[in-house]
Design a protein around this motif. Structure first.
Motif, PDB file in Angstrom:
ATOM      1  N   THR A 100      90.414  54.563  39.046  1.00  0.00           N
ATOM      2  CA  THR A 100      90.640  55.478  40.177  1.00  0.00           C
ATOM      3  C   THR A 100      89.828  55.103  41.414  1.00  0.00           C
ATOM      4  O   THR A 100      90.070  55.648  42.488  1.00  0.00           O
ATOM      5  N   GLU A 101      88.878  54.184  41.291  1.00  0.00           N
ATOM      6  CA  GLU A 101      88.096  53.724  42.446  1.00  0.00           C
ATOM      7  C   GLU A 101      88.443  52.274  42.736  1.00  0.00           C
ATOM      8  O   GLU A 101      88.512  51.459  41.820  1.00  0.00           O
ATOM      9  N   PRO A 102      88.651  51.926  44.006  1.00  0.00           N
ATOM     10  CA  PRO A 102      89.090  50.563  44.319  1.00  0.00           C
ATOM     11  C   PRO A 102      87.966  49.535  44.290  1.00  0.00           C
ATOM     12  O   PRO A 102      86.824  49.843  44.636  1.00  0.00           O
ATOM     13  N   VAL A 103      88.296  48.323  43.880  1.00  0.00           N
ATOM     14  CA  VAL A 103      87.405  47.183  44.086  1.00  0.00           C
ATOM     15  C   VAL A 103      87.668  46.659  45.501  1.00  0.00           C
ATOM     16  O   VAL A 103      88.638  47.053  46.148  1.00  0.00           O
ATOM     17  N   THR A 104      86.810  45.780  45.985  1.00  0.00           N
ATOM     18  CA  THR A 104      87.086  45.158  47.282  1.00  0.00           C
ATOM     19  C   THR A 104      88.045  43.982  47.066  1.00  0.00           C
ATOM     20  O   THR A 104      88.177  43.454  45.955  1.00  0.00           O
ATOM     21  N   TYR A 105      88.690  43.557  48.149  1.00  0.00           N
ATOM     22  CA  TYR A 105      89.565  42.386  48.045  1.00  0.00           C
ATOM     23  C   TYR A 105      88.789  41.147  47.620  1.00  0.00           C
ATOM     24  O   TYR A 105      89.296  40.319  46.846  1.00  0.00           O
ATOM     25  N   ASP A 106      87.556  41.010  48.087  1.00  0.00           N
ATOM     26  CA  ASP A 106      86.746  39.862  47.672  1.00  0.00           C
ATOM     27  C   ASP A 106      86.433  39.921  46.189  1.00  0.00           C
ATOM     28  O   ASP A 106      86.449  38.891  45.494  1.00  0.00           O
ATOM     29  N   GLU A 107      86.144  41.123  45.681  1.00  0.00           N
ATOM     30  CA  GLU A 107      85.894  41.277  44.238  1.00  0.00           C
ATOM     31  C   GLU A 107      87.146  40.962  43.434  1.00  0.00           C
ATOM     32  O   GLU A 107      87.078  40.325  42.376  1.00  0.00           O
ATOM     33  N   TRP A 108      88.304  41.402  43.947  1.00  0.00           N
ATOM     34  CA  TRP A 108      89.562  41.124  43.257  1.00  0.00           C
ATOM     35  C   TRP A 108      89.785  39.613  43.156  1.00  0.00           C
ATOM     36  O   TRP A 108      90.145  39.090  42.098  1.00  0.00           O
ATOM     37  N   LEU A 109      89.561  38.891  44.253  1.00  0.00           N
ATOM     38  CA  LEU A 109      89.790  37.452  44.274  1.00  0.00           C
ATOM     39  C   LEU A 109      88.791  36.727  43.366  1.00  0.00           C
ATOM     40  O   LEU A 109      89.164  35.784  42.645  1.00  0.00           O
ATOM     41  N   ASP A 110      87.558  37.180  43.375  1.00  0.00           N
ATOM     42  CA  ASP A 110      86.550  36.581  42.492  1.00  0.00           C
ATOM     43  C   ASP A 110      86.945  36.770  41.024  1.00  0.00           C
ATOM     44  O   ASP A 110      86.829  35.846  40.210  1.00  0.00           O
ATOM     45  N   CYS A 111      87.429  37.960  40.710  1.00  0.00           N
ATOM     46  CA  CYS A 111      87.881  38.259  39.351  1.00  0.00           C
ATOM     47  C   CYS A 111      89.069  37.362  38.987  1.00  0.00           C
ATOM     48  O   CYS A 111      89.143  36.809  37.877  1.00  0.00           O
ATOM     49  N   ALA A 112      90.005  37.183  39.920  1.00  0.00           N
ATOM     50  CA  ALA A 112      91.176  36.344  39.669  1.00  0.00           C
ATOM     51  C   ALA A 112      90.767  34.899  39.383  1.00  0.00           C
ATOM     52  O   ALA A 112      91.352  34.233  38.516  1.00  0.00           O
ATOM     53  N   LYS A 113      89.749  34.413  40.093  1.00  0.00           N
ATOM     54  CA  LYS A 113      89.262  33.050  39.847  1.00  0.00           C
ATOM     55  C   LYS A 113      88.711  32.918  38.431  1.00  0.00           C
ATOM     56  O   LYS A 113      88.949  31.912  37.746  1.00  0.00           O
ATOM     57  N   ARG A 114      87.989  33.947  37.979  1.00  0.00           N
ATOM     58  CA  ARG A 114      87.391  33.905  36.632  1.00  0.00           C
ATOM     59  C   ARG A 114      88.441  34.017  35.530  1.00  0.00           C
ATOM     60  O   ARG A 114      88.224  33.561  34.410  1.00  0.00           O
ATOM     61  N   LEU A 115      89.564  34.625  35.855  1.00  0.00           N
ATOM     62  CA  LEU A 115      90.618  34.832  34.856  1.00  0.00           C
ATOM     63  C   LEU A 115      91.610  33.662  34.785  1.00  0.00           C
ATOM     64  O   LEU A 115      92.360  33.543  33.816  1.00  0.00           O
ATOM     65  N   THR A 116      91.626  32.824  35.809  1.00  0.00           N
ATOM     66  CA  THR A 116      92.582  31.709  35.849  1.00  0.00           C
ATOM     67  C   THR A 116      92.218  30.661  34.803  1.00  0.00           C
ATOM     68  O   THR A 116      91.049  30.327  34.606  1.00  0.00           O
ATOM     69  N   ARG A 117      93.239  30.141  34.127  1.00  0.00           N
ATOM     70  CA  ARG A 117      93.052  29.110  33.110  1.00  0.00           C
ATOM     71  C   ARG A 117      93.930  27.909  33.458  1.00  0.00           C
ATOM     72  O   ARG A 117      95.105  28.063  33.783  1.00  0.00           O
ATOM     73  N   ARG A 118      93.331  26.706  33.387  1.00  0.00           N
ATOM     74  CA  ARG A 118      94.069  25.483  33.682  1.00  0.00           C
ATOM     75  C   ARG A 118      93.897  24.482  32.547  1.00  0.00           C
ATOM     76  O   ARG A 118      92.865  24.456  31.891  1.00  0.00           O
ATOM     77  N   LYS A 119      94.921  23.649  32.356  1.00  0.00           N
ATOM     78  CA  LYS A 119      94.874  22.611  31.330  1.00  0.00           C
ATOM     79  C   LYS A 119      95.658  21.397  31.820  1.00  0.00           C
ATOM     80  O   LYS A 119      96.808  21.536  32.239  1.00  0.00           O
ATOM     81  N   ASP A 120      95.015  20.254  31.791  1.00  0.00           N
ATOM     82  CA  ASP A 120      95.652  19.000  32.214  1.00  0.00           C
ATOM     83  C   ASP A 120      96.246  19.121  33.625  1.00  0.00           C
ATOM     84  O   ASP A 120      97.353  18.654  33.901  1.00  0.00           O
ATOM     85  N   GLY A 121      95.493  19.772  34.508  1.00  0.00           N
ATOM     86  CA  GLY A 121      95.936  19.899  35.884  1.00  0.00           C
ATOM     87  C   GLY A 121      96.990  20.964  36.123  1.00  0.00           C
ATOM     88  O   GLY A 121      97.431  21.150  37.256  1.00  0.00           O
TER      89      GLY A 121
END
Length: 449
Positions: free
Chosen positions: A180-201
């Motif tokens: 019910t409380e918003p994160v900031t856009y910067d926090e959202w983007l930081d979270c998205a970076k931590r959640l992204t998974r890559r393999k072989d490019g």
């Protein structure tokens, strides 16, 4: 009373009144006020709807014949065809549109019927029952969100809200966003970076998707969230160089450069978030409440999915807009207005509206139908609690009447990829967007008059 228009408007003059020939436009397309429906007429009539296939199913067309005695004929939505039908003096009776961007555009060109007299006499669609999202379909000749009503949304989402998959958060060892409380856009983007998974490019899991409905109205919303406005006071120009618009544009380009989610430079093979999110290959999706229709149908995905508020910019405003508000409007020169209004009432307030409300594919636009929103399971109750808390933060983000969102989107798509790939600075991008978009808006303003 409006000036009477006798012969059908010439195609040349019609196109000259539109913004860069992108859509319809005319000055005076109807005669004096017509008698309006009391909500009981229309039986035995035929009503033509220009819609997309998903807007009204063949089953609903049959149901209309049974429920209200009206035969519905559908024509596939196509802007060029709409121009042709309207310039030939034979427009559809009802036309689909996105209230968030289409209402000011068509209203400014005087091709839409004002629906206030119809609403005033309707026992089905009462003004005090209309959700504020329907104000997207109002335009007073200057600003969207006030003045006459020209249409209505069939359902809606607050499109800056996002879904997230708790299982993928657990896998990444991250805490969940507040509900019910918003994160900031910067926090959202930081979270998205931590959640992204890559393999072989290759990206195997998108950390988060944040593209809105169309980039121009996403950027308009982000700029208001940052505390400013993308458009000048008279909506005749954009200014991406103001601190607020620059912050909004900069954040979105940062999102694209980080390659944490789909964008022009990293397209999603599925073309939209639904299948990717469903395949557990997207941790966050800013699709708004309506994606719940797909999520609820997946009994494994639904319990691990949650809905979170629209993010905020540090020091900015908390807003949670609707970037679509898809619905119907009535052309001013429609020939079968009473029967069209009866279909309008039925579609927005009777059986089809009740079925949509209970499906989870969008929030109903009549407040009286909110009780039908899915709330049987605990996870549905949780989503509904988050969504209901967010409703108070809705506001209309007014869009320019001088260009279609699609035309501005096309211009953005031509210029922005270089910035998304780090080959152009955001400041240079801002200047180039101002240049090409303002040329388009200038032409549109001249053609509206």
């Amino acid at each position: 009373m409006r000036p009477h228009a006798g012969a059908p408007l010439s195609r040349r003059r019609f196109l000259a009144r539109s913004a860069a020939g992108a859509a319809t436009g005319a000055a005076a397309l109807s005669g004096c006020a017509l008698q309006v429906s009391t909500g009981v007429g229309g039986s035995g009539e035929t009503v033509t709807l220009m819609v997309k296939p998903d807007d009204i199913s063949p089953e609903l067309v049959k149901q209309a014949r049974k429920d209200i005695g009206v035969k519905i004929v559908t024509v596939r939505y196509d802007l060029t065809k709409l121009i042709g039908m309207m310039t030939n003096g034979n427009p559809p009776d009802l036309v689909r549109g996105l209230g968030a961007v289409d209402a000011p555009y068509f209203a400014a060109r005087d091709v839409m019927e004002e629906l206030d007299p119809y609403f005033a006499r309707s026992s089905v669609l009462r003004l005090d029952d209309l959700d504020p999202v329907n104000d997207l379909w109002r335009y007073d000749g200057r600003t969207q969100g006030q003045g006459p009503r020209y249409g209505m949304a069939k359902d809606f989402s607050q499109d800056s809200m996002y879904w997230y998959n708790t299982a993928l958060f657990d896998k990444a060892g991250l805490g969940y966003p507040p509900e019910t409380e918003p994160v900031t856009y910067d926090e959202w983007l930081d979270c998205a970076k931590r959640l992204t998974r890559r393999k072989d490019g290759q990206t195997t899991v998108f950390g988060g998707s944040y593209n809105g409905v169309l980039t121009p109205n996403l950027l308009a919303s982000l700029t208001v969230s940052a505390g400013g406005s993308l458009f000048t006071d008279d909506f005749s120009r954009v200014d991406f160089t103001t601190p607020e618009a620059r912050k909004a544009l900069g954040w979105y380009i940062d999102y694209c450069r980080a390659k944490v989610g789909p964008s022009l430079v990293q397209p999603d093979p599925n073309a939209w978030d639904g299948p990717t999110y469903q395949a557990n290959r997207m941790a966050m999706s800013n699709s708004g409440y309506w994606l719940g229709g797909l999520i609820n149908a997946d009994k494994k995905l639904a319990p691990v999915s949650r809905l979170a508020p629209a993010p905020v910019f540090e020091g900015g405003r908390r807003i949670s807009p609707c970037q679509a508000g898809t619905g119907l409007w009535m052309p001013r020169r429609a020939r079968n207005k009473d029967a069209a209004w009866r279909v309008f009432e039925w579609f927005f307030g009777e059986a089809p509206a009740k079925a949509r409300a209970s499906s989870g594919w969008g929030i109903p636009t009549l407040k009286s139908l909110r009780s039908l929103m899915p709330a049987q399971e605990e996870y549905q109750k949780r989503v509904l609690k988050a969504q209901n808390a967010e409703l108070r933060h809705f506001s209309v983000i007014a869009f320019t009447p001088y260009a279609t969102a699609d035309s501005l989107y096309a211009l953005f798509n031509q210029i922005a990829p270089a910035a998304m790939q780090g080959q152009m600075s955001v400041d240079t991008l801002a200047g180039r967007l101002d240049s090409v978009m303002n040329e388009q808006l200038k032409r549109g303003k001249e053609q509206v008059g």
